[in-house]
Structures are given as structure tokens and as C-alpha cells.
Scaffold this active site. Structure first.
Site, mmCIF file in Angstrom:
data_model
loop_
_atom_site.group_PDB
_atom_site.id
_atom_site.type_symbol
_atom_site.label_atom_id
_atom_site.label_comp_id
_atom_site.label_asym_id
_atom_site.label_seq_id
_atom_site.Cartn_x
_atom_site.Cartn_y
_atom_site.Cartn_z
ATOM 1 C CD GLU A 38 14.663 -0.409 9.506
ATOM 2 O OE1 GLU A 38 13.510 0.003 9.223
ATOM 3 O OE2 GLU A 38 15.415 -0.946 8.666
ATOM 4 C CG ASN A 49 13.307 1.708 5.496
ATOM 5 O OD1 ASN A 49 13.814 2.041 4.414
ATOM 6 N ND2 ASN A 49 13.908 0.884 6.319
ATOM 7 C CE LYS A 65 16.540 2.602 2.707
ATOM 8 N NZ LYS A 65 16.591 1.704 3.892
ATOM 9 C CD GLU A 73 18.895 -1.208 2.783
ATOM 10 O OE1 GLU A 73 18.190 -0.652 3.638
ATOM 11 O OE2 GLU A 73 20.021 -1.689 3.004
ATOM 12 N NE ARG A 104 19.773 7.602 4.789
ATOM 13 C CZ ARG A 104 19.774 6.291 4.989
ATOM 14 N NH1 ARG A 104 18.934 5.510 4.335
ATOM 15 N NH2 ARG A 104 20.607 5.751 5.839
ATOM 16 C CE LYS A 161 23.545 4.099 5.421
ATOM 17 N NZ LYS A 161 23.069 2.739 5.700
ATOM 18 C CG ASP A 164 24.587 -0.594 5.894
ATOM 19 O OD1 ASP A 164 24.424 0.486 6.465
ATOM 20 O OD2 ASP A 164 23.735 -1.508 5.878
ATOM 21 C CD GLU A 170 22.837 8.082 6.986
ATOM 22 O OE1 GLU A 170 22.308 8.707 6.040
ATOM 23 O OE2 GLU A 170 22.519 6.913 7.281
ATOM 24 C CD GLU A 201 22.192 -1.683 10.924
ATOM 25 O OE1 GLU A 201 22.193 -0.457 10.727
ATOM 26 O OE2 GLU A 201 21.822 -2.509 10.074
ATOM 27 C CD GLU A 258 39.369 -2.823 13.318
ATOM 28 O OE1 GLU A 258 40.015 -2.179 14.162
ATOM 29 O OE2 GLU A 258 39.470 -2.648 12.091
ATOM 30 C CD1 TRP A 305 21.133 -9.617 0.858
ATOM 31 C CD2 TRP A 305 20.723 -7.429 1.046
ATOM 32 N NE1 TRP A 305 19.791 -9.467 1.132
ATOM 33 C CE2 TRP A 305 19.513 -8.118 1.245
ATOM 34 C CE3 TRP A 305 20.710 -6.037 1.112
ATOM 35 C CZ2 TRP A 305 18.310 -7.476 1.505
ATOM 36 C CZ3 TRP A 305 19.506 -5.388 1.375
ATOM 37 C CH2 TRP A 305 18.321 -6.104 1.564
HETATM 38 O O1 GCW Z 1 22.143 -0.544 7.601
HETATM 39 C C1 GCW Z 1 20.969 -0.667 6.916
HETATM 40 C C2 GCW Z 1 20.013 -1.090 7.945
HETATM 41 C C3 GCW Z 1 18.595 -0.766 7.616
HETATM 42 C C4 GCW Z 1 18.513 0.703 7.283
HETATM 43 C C5 GCW Z 1 19.427 0.981 6.110
HETATM 44 C C6 GCW Z 1 19.483 2.445 5.753
HETATM 45 C C7 GCW Z 1 16.677 2.132 7.765
HETATM 46 O O2 GCW Z 1 20.175 -2.458 8.146
HETATM 47 O O3 GCW Z 1 17.826 -1.075 8.738
HETATM 48 O O4 GCW Z 1 17.202 1.090 7.004
HETATM 49 O O5 GCW Z 1 20.746 0.598 6.412
HETATM 50 O O6 GCW Z 1 20.440 3.083 6.182
HETATM 51 O O7 GCW Z 1 18.599 2.914 5.086
#
Ligand code: GCW
Length: 873
Positions: free
Chosen positions: A200, A243, A320, A324, A357, A398, A403, A425, A431, A553, A584
Site C-alpha cells: 500500500e 491495514n 491501527k 479508515e 497509532r 504522524k 496525513d 511517524e 504518497e 511544494e 474525509w
Molecule cells: O495516508 C493514508 C493512506 C492510506 C494509509 C493511511 C494510514 C495504510 O492513504 O493508504 O493506510 O494513511 O496511515 O493508515
């Protein structure tokens, strides 16, 4: 379990290296091969160095390595030193295992590797007076002895890697004396590998842990990865996606996973696993996963005992939950602390930990509610639980509250858990940051968070995030453990796909070891280790790396808006509207009047109140909020003036044009290194820079057009909507091609493309009616994740270029993620010439074309191949 015969491991390593008890001065073995395929050595390239700069006289170059202990990690250290000597010094040193006093010959120059305890026994005078802690090392020189002293065996291994780093960077070791210890105990990577072999958010090829639901039978690449991690002090690796697939906890899978742990162990890397909290129901036969149910606690205890029988040095669990779609304790009205603690209690007797997390949020928020705010979630949920976690739980936070966006403020939760262990994190895999097709060196961004000051009042001493995650008591706060977690997602293709992106994995490890290092210093280390010490290479690569985040950026996420990408798709190309009107919570709140999330205490969501008072004050006021976070914190009119007097809207236009230009300039900068870096690396990176230059234009055009439409305010410099030399495919003469609307409209020039349906090939053409001369011709097309359409470009009936749309960009649709370009340089055009592009579709990829752009070029003397028909593979 691990220690077989006292020195059996060493002999085995040496046999593998063909170096057992051989004398120095033998012909050099061939440089590092790539037995495991592309990208294998990464920064452990061990390029030849100028030995005299390092050691002085040739007789000072050690030709003997003495390993004092019998521990496997010291054996690894010896093996690594042999490799390094062979590559960098063209020497194969003699290795002596064990502290036999007569073994070193008088006058020999020797490297001694051992723990502090071993050294004290062997030659007490050589050991450091001060105790070295776990994982720490000291390197020093005593006459012709170079001593690698570890606080423990892992420290000895880290010391060996540090010595090799010094040599690779050609530092003089004449007065060697270097002591170093890690900043924090937890220095882990997370890998989001799925058991089916996909990863992922991984952009470096498929998994090397799993395939088709099973652990790979060949774990050699896992060992090679552990070597890389260990070389920068990373001591843990979580091998499966957060996940999590609960089936990985089944006995047969655990047995296979133990083989990965075996591959990690010689490098001091502890294996850990992501687990779903519903596992007792998913794979056990319990009717519940309520963390407070004694049957659930017993189930976890048994499972953990089973794991430790197979993997005695197992690191622990990563969780986790309630995030989500992942099940979580909220199902039973329980808290994250309840869920973490049941696991922690099962792990504690074995020395394992739980990384829980803080990425817990509701992704069904009501976007019509002006008070709703995803950024608040982590603090709102975890702050009230402060002090309620077991001592072996670490809350993994994080760096920002959303995110992994291109810029976020530091997460306020770092200051919100004074009595709970914390880890940061970071995301190494890019990504939201160009997926390794764009260059983004992340250390400068990470440093801003790590250095972020969370002091509780202006008169208090600074309290940087790096201290809060160190695991030490600071400022009256109590922590027993802490650290750094990097989501790495390496795969089988150059680890991270882009060879230059490896600087991010390297930087993660170095910052986890010492977050006070500068991003520039780390880039330079990485560059020297990877490419050698050529000053020109260092200058060019360091500049490319250090400028890259700012460049990215500037065309993807201005003023703190976050990455304006397709948040419902692959997170790659531009699509700002996708952030709006859904649950979201990545809203940018762009309307016709203004843009930005109002997170103020006075009129907004109140998020800013989660910060300690000095930061709250700074962010709350428009006067003091930094421009680069303005739209994260405030909603302002497009005409709001920034510090330098420019309006927000004009800044958005300008920064996108600047960014696209800067991205284009990376291409010639890299080209200047042709022949100075390995050819395969050169080609790989060049291709990516060329792609990035084109994609930055896609971004530039999409974002500027979106905001022009939203604001109704034109660009002062008349660039937006006016593209010189551009001809829309739909406006050209079409043979078989038919126009289609593209969504979102701003991701195609003129909002349309042409596609070739129900025919083997179609074409577009136009007649050149501009002056004769030399031109570059760019063809903008869509390269979907499926299919390999074929294109040819002809001028006056002559084939100029031909290529395949075989890049498999990450979207099945025609949009900003799949839009790309092919450029032919220095084509001689004459008035009246016909320009024709023929497209051959492949399956459902209908050879889609957006436009061509013809711009004057420098003529055939420029470095690119001129006007010759070329055929890409
Ligand atoms: O940034 C998002 C990602 C998901 C990820 C999630 C997370 C693994 O798009 O793909 O899932 O964060 O950090 O759990």
C-alpha cells in the site's frame, strides 16, 4: 537459539566473502556486485577512496580485523568491514576471531571490534572510562589500533558502520575519537506490505516479504534490507500493512515470518507486526474482541507467547484501529488506551512494545458543519487518555494533524501527552509527494517538525518535538520510551524506485539516531557514500536534493493548503476539488470569495487552541501566522496580502510558474553528471526528472486554472489560459480521433482530449504556419495504468519520434495523474510542413492525446539528439 558455535557465524560470513584468514595486499576483489538486482547496495556502495587522506602512510591502513566477541552481530561487523576494505581500500584484511593475545602481529595496524565489556577484559586501558549505553559506540585510535567499542553488540555493529562511513567520506582518522549514542530507543520502519505481495502506497516495486498470501521462500532481500537499516542505526521493522491481514497471525504464517526475523537478526533489526484488534474474532473463535473481556486478554497472551517461541526477539505490535474502516475499541465503547493496554500486558513479560497509532479520525465528517475539523481528531481523542497507557505503549503520531501532506503544521498532540510515551511517524514513501517520480528530499521538512518548539510559555526554555519523543523526562514530563517511525514501503525495484529517493531512507535513519544533524549535512553524507567524493557530483546532487521539497511544494500545495491532489484517487496528480464536499475532512474551503480552513479559536474550528500558548498566539493572528501555513489556519479572501505585499491569488499563480520552471531546470543539472554517476542510475533518474518537468506543467496549469475559475481574478502576467505554441488536439484535423471531455476539466488543456475508438490507429494533424526554424515539439498525452498505446510523430511525412505509453501512471482514467508528455528536441520546421501524430490504442487505453506545444529551441548544437527518428523501446 542464535549462538551456534562460538565463532561459527563469523566463519560462515567470512566463507561467504571468501576472506577467511587471508592476508592483506591481495588483488582487489571486484567492486560491489548487485547479486540481488537493481539498487541493491544503495549507499553502501563502498566506492574506492583516497586511502592516504584517511590513514596517512600506507602502513597505517589496517590489514587485520580482530573480533573480540562471539556474538553474531560482531561477526556481521567483521564481515562488513571486510566488504568495505575490499571496495574502498582494495584490501582484503585478515580477520582474527577471538581475543587470543598473541594473535595480532607486532607492528600490524589493526581494527579491533568488541563490546566495552570485552575490551575491558582484553586490554582494559583501551576501553572508555565512561560507560557506553545500549546501541552506543566509541571509535578511537590508540597508535596502530583502531578501536570499535560498542556499548553492546549492536553498538559494536553500529560503530563498524560509522567507521566505514568515515572512510567513505575520506575523513582523516589520524585523531579518531568519536562517541555516539542513539537519540531514542525506538527507531523503526513500517512497511505497508500486503500478504498478496502488493505494498500500500509503495512505489518501489512489489514486496520482498510476501507473495500470493505467503512469506517468500527466498528472504535474502529481507537480509539485505536489514543491512541497510542497520547501517544507519534503525533497529526495528514492522513488516506488514497497518491495514492488517489477520491471517498472518495464524500458526503456519508465523512460522514463515520467523524466517524473516532470522534474516533480520544478524543486523540487530527486530521484527514486529501490525495487528488488527479484531483478530481474536477474525482468526480466533471468540465471539468478541472487547479489550476488557478476559477471554480476549487470554487470547492475546497465548498468541504473544506463541510468537515469542518462534521469534524470541520479537519487537511488538503496531496498531491501527478505529481508523479508515479498521475495527477498533469504540465498537465496545472502549478507548484506545483499553485496546493498547491489553496487547501491552501480553507483550510486557517478553520485552515487547505496542506502537498505537494516533491516526484515528472519523472519515464521515459533515463538510457543511463549519466547526467540523479532522485536524482536531488525534488531540481530541488521545489527550484525555494521557497517563492511562501501560509503560510499554508508545503513541505513534504522524508529524502533522492531517496525513503526510506537502506541508502541515506540527501535530499539537506532541505537546498533549506529557505522561505518555510518544513516537513521531514520518513517511519515507512519497504518497502525497510525487510517488518517487518527483524528487522530494524530505529531511528539510522533517526537521521543521523535529525542531518545532512546543514550550508552554514564552519564558520557558525551548521544548523541541525531538525532545518530547526522545523517551526521556523533559520539562516535568514523564516518558519511559520514545522514538521515530518511518513508513518506508521499499520493494524490489531500487528499494524505493528512484535511486535519489534513497536519500530519504538514509536521512530517516540518521535523524532517528541524531535529529540535531542538518538536512544538508545528511544529504552530503548520502551523496558521498552513494556516488563518491567528486566535488561536482556532491554540489549538483546536494543542490537538487536541498531545493526539491520547496520546488514540489510550490506547484502542488501553496500556503499550507496541503497537497492539492486527487484525494479520492491515487494521490498523484492535481484535483483540488476532490478535497471538498466529502467526509474525509481534507477541505480547502475554496469558494468565489476566498480560500482556506478557518481553524482559529475566534471564528473557526478552534483547532489552534490545541497548541501550547506561544504557538496558539502565533497561529491565531493573521499578523503573525506564517505565510506558508496561512491557508491551513485561516480562511482569507483571494485579495489578502501576504508579507511581501503580493495577493494570495497572484502568489498562487506565480509560485506555480516558478515551480514548473525550477522542475524543468533539474533536467540539465542532472545531465551535467553524465558519466560521473553509474549509467543505470543516470538513466533512471534522468527519465524521472524529464517526467517531473512535464508533470509540473500539468500541475501548474490545473491549479492555476482552478483558482482562476474560483476567484474570477486573472493572472497579472497573463500566463494562465495563454499558452504560446500550444495546439489543442481537438482543434487539429482529426482522422478517426474523437474529442472527449476530461474530468476534472482543468487537468486537460481546453478541458478536452481526443481518443481513438474502434480503429487500429487514428491521427491528428496540422499545418505549420509559423516561421521556419528549430523547435522543440512536446506531445501531451495520457498514459493510463492499463494498456500500452503507441504513438508516432511525423513532420512533413518523416518520422521524427515514436514511443509507447508504457509508464503505467497510477490512474485508469484520463486526468492529472495520467497526463504526461513526450518531447522531441531541435526539430527543423518549415512553413507548410504537416505535423501529424498517429496513435494506436491498446485495449481500453485509447491512445489519448491532449495537445502539442511547439516552442523555439536552441538549434541542433544543443545536447539533445536532433531531428533524428528515434524509437523508444
Ligand atoms: O495516508 C493514508 C493512506 C492510506 C494509509 C493511511 C494510514 C495504510 O492513504 O493508504 O493506510 O494513511 O496511515 O493508515
Amino acid at each position: 537459539m542464535l549462538l551456534r558455535g562460538r565463532h561459527a557465524g563469523l566463519l560462515c560470513v567470512l566463507a561467504l566473502l571468501g576472506a577467511s584468514a587471508v592476508s592483506a595486499q591481495q588483488p582487489a576483489a571486484s567492486p560491489e556486485q548487485e547479486p540481488l538486482g537493481p539498487g541493491y547496495p544503495a549507499w553502501l556502495a563502498y566506492n574506492p577512496v583516497d586511502a592516504s587522506a584517511v590513514f596517512g602512510a600506507p602502513e597505517s591502513i589496517p590489514d587485520t580485523i580482530v573480533v573480540l566477541g562471539g556474538d553474531p552481530l560482531e561477526h556481521t561487523a567483521a564481515g562488513e568491514l571486510v566488504r568495505g576494505w575490499r571496495g574502498m581500500l582494495s584490501h582484503v584484511p585478515r580477520v582474527i576471531a577471538g581475543p587470543t593475545p598473541e594473535s595480532p602481529r607486532a607492528g600490524d595496524s589493526i581494527v579491533v571490534v568488541g563490546t566495552q565489556a570485552e575490551l575491558r577484559q582484553w586490554r582494559p586501558a583501551l576501553a572508555s572510562g565512561k560507560a557506553l549505553g545500549p546501541d552506543a559506540y566509541r571509535l578511537h585510535r590508540a597508535g596502530n589500533l583502531f578501536v570499535v567499542e560498542g556499548g553492546d553488540d549492536r553498538g559494536a555493529l553500529y560503530g563498524a558502520f560509522a567507521l566505514l562511513r568515515d572512510i567513505a567520506e575520506q575523513h582523516s582518522l589520524r585523531a579518531l575519537d568519536e562517541t555516539s549514542q542513539p537519540w531514542a530507543a525506538i527507531r523503526w520502519t513500517n512497511e505497508w506490505d500486503n500478504s498478496n505481495g502488493t505494498i500500500e502506497r509503495g512505489y518501489g516495486g512489489p514486496s520482498f516479504f510476501f507473495k500470493n498470501g505467503h512469506v517468500m521462500s527466498d528472504v535474502s532481500r529481507a537480509a539485505a534490507y536489514a543491512r541497510l537499516l542497520s547501517s544507519v542505526g534503525i533497529d526495528g521493522c514492522t513488516i506488514n500493512n497497518v491495514n492488517a491481514d489477520p491471517k498472518l497471525l495464524l500458526p503456519e504464517n508465523l512460522k514463515a515470518i520467523a524466517r524473516i526475523a532470522d534474516a533480520f537478526r544478524p543486523y540487530g533489526v527486530r521484527l514486529s507486526m501490525s495487528v488488527g484488534v479484531a483478530s481474536p474474532m477474525d482468526i480466533g473463535d471468540l465471539p468478541t474482541f472487547d479489550p476488557l473481556d478476559p477471554r480476549v486478554a487470554a487470547w492475546w497472551r497465548n498468541k504473544v507467547d506463541e510468537i515469542y517461541k518462534l521469534i524470541p526477539d520479537f519487537g511488538g505490535f503496531l496498531v491501527k484501529a478505529d481508523s479508515e474502516g479498521q475495527p477498533g475499541p469504540s465498537h465496545y465503547g472502549r478507548s484506545p488506551a483499553d485496546a493498547a493496554n491489553v496487547l501491552a500486558k501480553a507483550l510486557a513479560p517478553h520485552g515487547g512494545v505496542v506502537l498505537y497509532r494516533a491516526f484515528v479520525y472519523n472519515h464521515h465528517l459533515d463538510w457543511r458543519d463549519p466547526k467540523a475539523d479532522r485536524a482536531r481528531a488525534a488531540y481530541d481523542i488521545f489527550h484525555p487518555l494521557d497517563g492511562k497507557f501501560e509503560p510499554n505503549v508508545i503513541v505513534q503520531i504522524k508529524y502533522g494533524p492531517i496525513d503526510f501532506q506537502v506541508r502541515e503544521p506540527l501535530s499539537p498532540l506532541f505537546a498533549g501527552l506529557p505522561h505518555t510515551n510518544e513516537a513521531i511517524e514520518l513517511q519515507i514513501t512519497q504518497e502525497y509527494l510525487g510517488q518517487q517520480r518527483h524528487l522530494v528530499y524530505l529531511a528539510p521538512m522533517w526537521k521543521i517538525t523535529l525542531d518545532g518548539d512546543m514550550r508552554s510559555s514564552v519564558s520557558a526554555p525551548p521544548l523541541p518535538v525531538r525532545d518530547l519523543i526522545s523517551g526521556k523526562d523533559v520539562d516535568g514530563q514523564h516518558h519511559t520510551m520514545g522514538g521515530f517511525v518511518g513508513v518506508s514501503d521499499v520493494g524490489t525495484d531500487h528499494w524505493l524506485g528512484n535511486p535519489l529517493a534513497l536519500a530519504n531512507l538514509y536521512a530517516f535513519g540518521r535523524l532517528a539516531w541524531n535529529p540535531t544533524l542538518s538536512a544538508a549535512a545528511i544529504s552530503d553524507e548520502w551523496t558521498r557514500l552513494t556516488f563518491g567524493n567528486d566535488p561536482q557530483v556532491r554540489d549538483v546532487v546536494n543542490k537538487l536534493q536541498m531545493d526539491s521539497w520547496h520546488i514540489y511544494e510550490s506547484y502542488t500545495g501553496p500556503l499550507g493548503l496541503g497537497t492539492l491532489t486527487d484525494i479520492l484517487g491515487p494521490h498523484f496528480g492535481p484535483d483540488p476539488q476532490s478535497a471538498e464536499n466529502n467526509g474525509w475532512g481534507q477541505w480547502i474551503r475554496a469558494d468565489h470569495e476566498g480560500v482556506g480552513m478557518d481553524r482559529t479559536v475566534a471564528t473557526g474550528t478552534g483547532y489552534i487552541a490545541q497548541y501550547p500558548p506561544p504557538l496558539e498566539k502565533e497561529y491565531e493572528s493573521l499578523k503573525t501566522c506564517p505565510d506558508n501555513l496561512l491557508l491551513f489556519m485561516h480562511h482569507v479572501p483571494y485579495t489578502h496580502r501576504l508579507r511581501d505585499g503580493k495577493t494570495v491569488i497572484q502568489y498562487i499563480y506565480d509560485t506555480h510558474y516558478w515551480g514548473a520552471q525550477a522542475a524543468a531546470a533539474q533536467v540539465p543539472a542532472w545531465e551535467s553528471l553524465h558519466g560521473k554517476v553509474p549509467d543505470a542510475t543516470y538513466e533512471n533518474v534522468l527519465k524521472r526528472f524529464i517526467f517531473q518537468a512535464g508533470h509540473a506543467i500539468v500541475w501548474r496549469d490545473a491549479i492555476t486554472k482552478y483558482f482562476e475559475r474560483m476567484s474570477g481574478i486573472p493572472d497579472n502576467l497573463h500566463r494562465v489560459g495563454h499558452y504560446s505554441g500550444r495546439m489543442e488536439a481537438e482543434d487539429m484535423k482529426l482522422d478517426g480521433y474523437a474529442p472527449v471531455d476530461i474530468k476534472p476539466s482543468e487537468t486537460a488543456s481546453g478541458a478536452k482530449a481526443v481518443v481513438c475508438r474502434d480503429r487500429a490507429s487514428c491521427s491528428v494533424s496540422t499545418v505549420w504556419n509559423q516561421p521556419d526554424g528549430w523547435y522543440d515539439i512536446a506531445v501531451q498525452y495520457f498514459d493510463l495504468r492499463r494498456g500500452e498505446s503507441h504513438f508516432t510523430l511525423e513532420v512533413a511525412g518523416r518520422k521524427i519520434d515514436a514511443w509507447r505509453a508504457d509508464e503505467n501512471l497510477p490512474d485508469f482514467r484520463m486526468n492529472g495523474s495520467s497526463s504526461t508528455r513526450q518531447t522531441v528536441h531541435n526539430v527543423s520546421l518549415h512553413r507548410g510542413d504537416t505535423l501529424e501524430i498517429t496513435g494506436q490504442p491498446d485495449g481500453r487505453e485509447l491512445a489519448p492525446l491532449d495537445y502539442i506545444e511547439v516552442t523555439p529551441s536552441h538549434g541542433p548544437s544543443a545536447s539533445h539528439a536532433a531531428n533524428h527518428p528515434t524509437e523508444k523501446k
